[in-house]
Design an enzyme around this catalytic site. Structure first.
Site, PDB file in Angstrom:
ATOM      1  N   GLY A  22     -38.765  55.283  67.289  1.00 18.22           N
ATOM      2  CA  GLY A  22     -39.531  56.525  67.209  1.00 18.22           C
ATOM      3  C   GLY A  22     -40.183  56.712  65.855  1.00 18.22           C
ATOM      4  O   GLY A  22     -40.068  55.874  64.954  1.00 18.22           O
ATOM      5  N   SER A  23     -40.888  57.832  65.690  1.00 19.11           N
ATOM      6  CA  SER A  23     -41.630  58.093  64.446  1.00 19.11           C
ATOM      7  C   SER A  23     -40.708  58.122  63.240  1.00 19.11           C
ATOM      8  O   SER A  23     -40.962  57.452  62.231  1.00 19.11           O
ATOM      9  CB  SER A  23     -42.373  59.430  64.555  1.00 19.11           C
ATOM     10  OG  SER A  23     -43.258  59.437  65.631  1.00 19.11           O
ATOM     11  N   ASP A  68     -29.107  53.058  75.436  1.00 19.85           N
ATOM     12  CA  ASP A  68     -29.297  54.502  75.511  1.00 19.85           C
ATOM     13  C   ASP A  68     -28.035  55.176  74.987  1.00 19.85           C
ATOM     14  O   ASP A  68     -26.922  54.742  75.299  1.00 19.85           O
ATOM     15  CB  ASP A  68     -29.555  54.912  76.965  1.00 19.85           C
ATOM     16  CG  ASP A  68     -30.148  56.301  77.072  1.00 19.85           C
ATOM     17  OD1 ASP A  68     -29.502  57.263  76.600  1.00 19.85           O
ATOM     18  OD2 ASP A  68     -31.254  56.435  77.637  1.00 19.85           O
ATOM     19  N   ALA A  88     -31.034  59.199  65.118  1.00 20.89           N
ATOM     20  CA  ALA A  88     -32.327  59.868  65.264  1.00 20.89           C
ATOM     21  C   ALA A  88     -32.752  60.027  66.722  1.00 20.89           C
ATOM     22  O   ALA A  88     -33.772  60.659  66.999  1.00 20.89           O
ATOM     23  CB  ALA A  88     -33.412  59.086  64.497  1.00 20.89           C
ATOM     24  N   LYS A 134     -35.055  74.185  64.414  1.00 17.67           N
ATOM     25  CA  LYS A 134     -35.003  74.936  65.678  1.00 17.67           C
ATOM     26  C   LYS A 134     -33.557  75.227  66.108  1.00 17.67           C
ATOM     27  O   LYS A 134     -33.333  75.966  67.072  1.00 17.67           O
ATOM     28  CB  LYS A 134     -35.759  74.183  66.769  1.00 17.67           C
ATOM     29  CG  LYS A 134     -37.267  74.191  66.548  1.00 17.67           C
ATOM     30  CD  LYS A 134     -38.023  73.414  67.606  1.00 17.67           C
ATOM     31  CE  LYS A 134     -39.535  73.562  67.416  1.00 17.67           C
ATOM     32  NZ  LYS A 134     -40.011  73.098  66.101  1.00 17.67           N
ATOM     33  N   LYS A 146     -29.579  70.962  70.155  1.00 14.44           N
ATOM     34  CA  LYS A 146     -29.472  70.376  68.814  1.00 14.44           C
ATOM     35  C   LYS A 146     -28.494  71.168  67.945  1.00 14.44           C
ATOM     36  O   LYS A 146     -27.826  70.601  67.074  1.00 14.44           O
ATOM     37  CB  LYS A 146     -30.849  70.310  68.154  1.00 14.44           C
ATOM     38  CG  LYS A 146     -31.803  69.307  68.811  1.00 14.44           C
ATOM     39  CD  LYS A 146     -31.323  67.868  68.661  1.00 14.44           C
ATOM     40  CE  LYS A 146     -31.512  67.356  67.254  1.00 14.44           C
ATOM     41  NZ  LYS A 146     -31.113  65.928  67.127  1.00 14.44           N
ATOM     42  N   ASN A 174     -41.050  70.857  60.925  1.00 14.81           N
ATOM     43  CA  ASN A 174     -41.997  70.042  61.668  1.00 14.81           C
ATOM     44  C   ASN A 174     -42.496  68.883  60.822  1.00 14.81           C
ATOM     45  O   ASN A 174     -42.951  69.086  59.692  1.00 14.81           O
ATOM     46  CB  ASN A 174     -43.181  70.903  62.124  1.00 14.81           C
ATOM     47  CG  ASN A 174     -42.795  71.888  63.203  1.00 14.81           C
ATOM     48  OD1 ASN A 174     -42.982  71.639  64.381  1.00 14.81           O
ATOM     49  ND2 ASN A 174     -42.220  73.024  62.802  1.00 14.81           N
ATOM     50  N   VAL A 175     -42.413  67.699  61.374  1.00 15.94           N
ATOM     51  CA  VAL A 175     -42.827  66.496  60.650  1.00 15.94           C
ATOM     52  C   VAL A 175     -44.276  66.188  61.006  1.00 15.94           C
ATOM     53  O   VAL A 175     -44.589  65.878  62.163  1.00 15.94           O
ATOM     54  CB  VAL A 175     -41.913  65.307  60.988  1.00 15.94           C
ATOM     55  CG1 VAL A 175     -42.367  64.070  60.225  1.00 15.94           C
ATOM     56  CG2 VAL A 175     -40.471  65.641  60.648  1.00 15.94           C
TER      57      VAL A 175
END
Length: 331
Positions: A22-23, A68, A88, A134, A146, A174-175
């Site tokens: 992922g990012s 997973d 992550a 959040k 989360k 926020n990224v």
């Protein structure tokens, strides 16, 4: 510039990153490669993402693992001989989690529990769980799941008994330019001639670039002793100002004049808040100022630092500052 303490800590270690395609996960991997680890295991359920990252990095220290976090048996095998885990992997999009709440629980809650359990069973040294602002006073499924992932992580320090594993979290806003974030959405809308869609004129967010986020995560891996929630000091933006700045910067690149790109207000999405918070009022009694970040832990702090923990009340970046941030991280 990479701190020498980072080299001293990560050199020669075996590190595993869940959600490593992922990012955020992939940027963690890129940064860790510069710190001379023994090996980096990249675990993800995205086969294509793993293949592309492996091709990009072309390093004999990379081990790509298809798996997973819902599958604890897979984690048990993947975590053998690991020194540090960066967790992550998550379902992070608010509307998708609203419409797929059971799956959000399976990944963000049960998946995190699997990571913590497997880390304990395999005697991993440190497990750093990536979280989000959040989690603070959540009003949506993503934030609530989360938040529970955070609480599981911190409480695992009491649950572990004589095991050596250290559990800590990293919480940030926020990224910018991460997958599915507002910046690539605005980019695509501007590229197509508009309109740029805003949910509410009053919406504000804490923002940071991917390099900032990853720098905090890697630093947390070094200094974590257990129980901490690390929070980066972040600027806030009005989303409408971000949209206007991006229109100014990008419309000429895509062959438009800024005034040709319209802004359309579409209303809040399901589960969306007007503003975000870095911490709640009760947590203010337990926060320490550590320079570039705040540290929440289990000890009461005698003197509270001055914190603008609400994105609505925090000092906002002006249009020029937003453009500078965009040029540094997104354009």
């Amino acid at each position: 510039m990479i701190e020498e303490s980072f080299f001293n800590f990560y050199s020669g270690k075996t590190i595993l990153v869940t959600g490593g395609a992922g990012s955020i996960g992939s940027e963690i991997v890129r940064n860790l490669l510069e710190l001379d680890p023994k090996a980096i295991r990249v675990l993800d359920n995205n086969e294509t993402g793993l293949f592309e990252l492996e091709q990009e990095l072309n390093s004999d220290k990379i081990r790509t693992l298809i798996g997973d976090i819902r599958d604890k048996e897979r984690l048990m095998r993947a975590f053998e001989g690991v020194d540090i885990i960066f967790h992550a992997a998550a379902l992070k999009h608010v509307p998708l989690c609203e419409y797929n709440p059971f799956d959000a629980v399976k990944t963000n809650v049960i998946g995190t529990q699997n990571v913590l359990d497997a880390a304990l069973d395999q005697n991993v040294g440190k497990a750093i769980v990536i979280s989000t602002d959040k989690t603070v006073n959540p009003v949506n499924v993503m934030g609530a799941t989360k938040l529970l992932a955070e609480r599981l992580t911190i409480s695992a320090n009491y649950y572990k008994g004589d095991k050596k594993t250290v559990f800590s979290c990293v919480r940030f806003g926020n990224v910018l330019d991460s997958r599915g974030s507002v910046v690539p959405i605005f980019k695509n809308q501007i590229k197509n001639g508009g309109p740029v869609t805003i949910t509410d004129y009053e919406m504000t967010r804490f923002v940071m670039g991917i390099p900032q986020a990853v720098g905090l995560i890697i630093k947390a891996g070094v200094i974590a002793e257990g129980n901490e929630i690390f929070i980066l000091k972040m600027p806030a933006v009005n989303i409408i100002d971000l949209a206007k700045a991006m229109i100014d910067e990008l419309s000429p690149i895509y062959g438009y004049k800024p005034e040709e790109i319209k802004i359309e207000i579409i209303g809040k999405r399901l589960g969306e808040k007007l503003f975000e918070e870095l911490m709640n009022e009760d947590e203010l009694d337990y926060v320490m100022d550590n320079g570039d970040l705040y540290i929440l832990n289990s000890e009461r702090v005698l003197k509270k630092p001055e914190i603008h923990y609400n994105s609505n009340n925090a000092l906002k970046l002006n249009k020029k500052q937003i453009k500078d941030v965009l040029k540094n991280y997104c354009i």
